[in-house]
Design an enzyme around this catalytic site. Structure first.
Site, PDB file in Angstrom:
ATOM      1  N   LYS A  18       1.052  -1.287   0.035  1.00  0.00           N
ATOM      2  CA  LYS A  18      -0.277  -0.087   0.063  1.00  0.00           C
ATOM      3  C   LYS A  18       1.059   1.301   0.142  1.00  0.00           C
ATOM      4  O   LYS A  18       0.424   2.305  -0.720  1.00  0.00           O
ATOM      5  CB  LYS A  18      -0.923  -0.066   1.157  1.00  0.00           C
ATOM      6  CG  LYS A  18      -2.069  -1.111   1.051  1.00  0.00           C
ATOM      7  CD  LYS A  18      -3.152  -0.634   2.172  1.00  0.00           C
ATOM      8  CE  LYS A  18      -2.539  -0.855   3.768  1.00  0.00           C
ATOM      9  NZ  LYS A  18      -1.753  -2.111   4.028  1.00  0.00           N
ATOM     10  N   ARG A  89     -10.588   1.598   9.447  1.00  0.00           N
ATOM     11  CA  ARG A  89     -10.092   0.253   9.844  1.00  0.00           C
ATOM     12  C   ARG A  89     -11.488  -0.392  10.442  1.00  0.00           C
ATOM     13  O   ARG A  89     -11.209  -1.527  11.152  1.00  0.00           O
ATOM     14  CB  ARG A  89      -8.855   0.450  11.237  1.00  0.00           C
ATOM     15  CG  ARG A  89      -7.622   0.958  10.781  1.00  0.00           C
ATOM     16  CD  ARG A  89      -6.894   1.149  11.787  1.00  0.00           C
ATOM     17  NE  ARG A  89      -5.334   1.608  11.503  1.00  0.00           N
ATOM     18  CZ  ARG A  89      -4.538   0.861  10.768  1.00  0.00           C
ATOM     19  NH1 ARG A  89      -4.819  -0.538  10.742  1.00  0.00           N
ATOM     20  NH2 ARG A  89      -3.346   1.671  10.524  1.00  0.00           N
ATOM     21  N   ARG A 123      12.309  -9.234   5.016  1.00  0.00           N
ATOM     22  CA  ARG A 123      12.792  -8.167   5.098  1.00  0.00           C
ATOM     23  C   ARG A 123      13.874  -7.832   5.981  1.00  0.00           C
ATOM     24  O   ARG A 123      13.715  -8.656   7.108  1.00  0.00           O
ATOM     25  CB  ARG A 123      11.486  -7.016   5.459  1.00  0.00           C
ATOM     26  CG  ARG A 123      10.424  -6.908   4.625  1.00  0.00           C
ATOM     27  CD  ARG A 123       9.540  -5.433   4.924  1.00  0.00           C
ATOM     28  NE  ARG A 123       9.086  -5.499   6.130  1.00  0.00           N
ATOM     29  CZ  ARG A 123       8.025  -4.665   6.348  1.00  0.00           C
ATOM     30  NH1 ARG A 123       7.461  -3.767   5.473  1.00  0.00           N
ATOM     31  NH2 ARG A 123       7.247  -4.394   7.602  1.00  0.00           N
ATOM     32  N   ARG A 156      13.696  -7.113  12.020  1.00  0.00           N
ATOM     33  CA  ARG A 156      12.973  -6.209  12.938  1.00  0.00           C
ATOM     34  C   ARG A 156      12.134  -7.250  13.759  1.00  0.00           C
ATOM     35  O   ARG A 156      11.795  -8.258  13.200  1.00  0.00           O
ATOM     36  CB  ARG A 156      12.080  -5.233  12.613  1.00  0.00           C
ATOM     37  CG  ARG A 156      13.038  -4.183  11.821  1.00  0.00           C
ATOM     38  CD  ARG A 156      11.988  -3.136  11.281  1.00  0.00           C
ATOM     39  NE  ARG A 156      10.841  -3.499  10.729  1.00  0.00           N
ATOM     40  CZ  ARG A 156       9.790  -2.807  10.401  1.00  0.00           C
ATOM     41  NH1 ARG A 156       9.975  -1.659  10.667  1.00  0.00           N
ATOM     42  NH2 ARG A 156       8.653  -3.323   9.703  1.00  0.00           N
ATOM     43  N   ARG A 167       0.056 -10.104  12.821  1.00  0.00           N
ATOM     44  CA  ARG A 167      -0.599  -8.992  12.493  1.00  0.00           C
ATOM     45  C   ARG A 167      -1.651  -9.213  11.093  1.00  0.00           C
ATOM     46  O   ARG A 167      -2.648  -8.590  10.893  1.00  0.00           O
ATOM     47  CB  ARG A 167       0.665  -8.328  11.663  1.00  0.00           C
ATOM     48  CG  ARG A 167       1.736  -7.684  12.884  1.00  0.00           C
ATOM     49  CD  ARG A 167       3.085  -7.216  12.011  1.00  0.00           C
ATOM     50  NE  ARG A 167       2.783  -6.188  11.028  1.00  0.00           N
ATOM     51  CZ  ARG A 167       3.531  -5.832  10.188  1.00  0.00           C
ATOM     52  NH1 ARG A 167       4.854  -6.194  10.262  1.00  0.00           N
ATOM     53  NH2 ARG A 167       3.395  -4.909   9.333  1.00  0.00           N
TER      54      ARG A 167
END
Length: 212
Positions: A18, A89, A123, A156, A167
């Site tokens: 996004k 949301r 990542r 991370r 998530r």
């Protein structure tokens, strides 16, 4: 650059791209990229009927919906056109958004859970300069070493598999009803978010142009 300045809502799970595609939309149509986080940070001291965002943020609390709603309304009032990312949301916020603005197009970047896990867990970020990499899609020249400054690349905490799956679960539980809200209203346009970023952008741009 297009002469149109559309009102665009971009939906999708974490890792769908996004941010990248919102930046493309903002550049192409010369409109602001509005995110909830940026809007809150830019208006931390804005007075609302429920207090200021700063009061909740400094206390480490979630900013309540009525405050977020007023902040978003302020962010959208600045000019013609916008690409909105990260709001609404929930369906209550979607109802509020319908009361304050008219959307030209609602686009969903559709990506499977397995692809999201691969993208997000791969990542890596430089511990020194913050440069971003991906073990598969954008690897450094030397494994574990930043091309920019030679610093160590780390994963991370947000990008571990366990956290990533949590998530995604939160997205399905809380935000997917917003997708259904727009799908049932007959206004949702689904974009194949698993294509290359260039292909996603081409389909997204064509979808927006067709709507305006």
């Amino acid at each position: 650059m297009s002469e149109n300045q559309p009102n665009v809502l971009l939906l999708g799970p974490p890792g769908a791209g996004k941010g990248t595609q919102s930046a493309n939309v903002a550049d192409e149509y010369d409109i602001p990229h509005v995110t909830t986080g940026d809007a809150l940070r830019a208006n931390k001291d804005m007075e609302t009927d429920y207090g200021t965002p700063r009061e909740f943020m400094d206390a480490g609390e979630l900013v309540p919906d009525p405050v977020v709603n007023e902040i978003v309304a302020e962010a959208l009032s600045d000019g013609a056109g916008y690409v909105l990312d990260g709001y609404p949301r929930n369906t209550e916020q979607a109802d509020y958004l319908a009361d304050i603005t008219t959307l030209d197009v609602v686009c969903l970047l559709s990506v499977s859970d397995s692809e999201l896990v691969e993208r997000l867990t791969g990542r890596r970020v430089c511990n020194d300069c913050g440069a971003n990499y991906h073990v598969e899609f954008n690897p450094p020249e030397e494994e574990g070493v930043c091309d920019e400054c030679g610093g160590a690349l780390i994963q991370r905490e947000d990008d571990t598999e366990e956290t990533v799956k949590e998530r995604i679960d939160v997205y399905h539980e809380s935000t997917e009803p917003v997708v259904d809200y727009y799908r049932e209203a007959g206004v949702l346009e689904e974009i194949d978010g698993e294509a290359t970023p260039e292909e996603v952008w081409q389909e997204l741009r064509e979808t927006i142009d067709a709507a305006v």
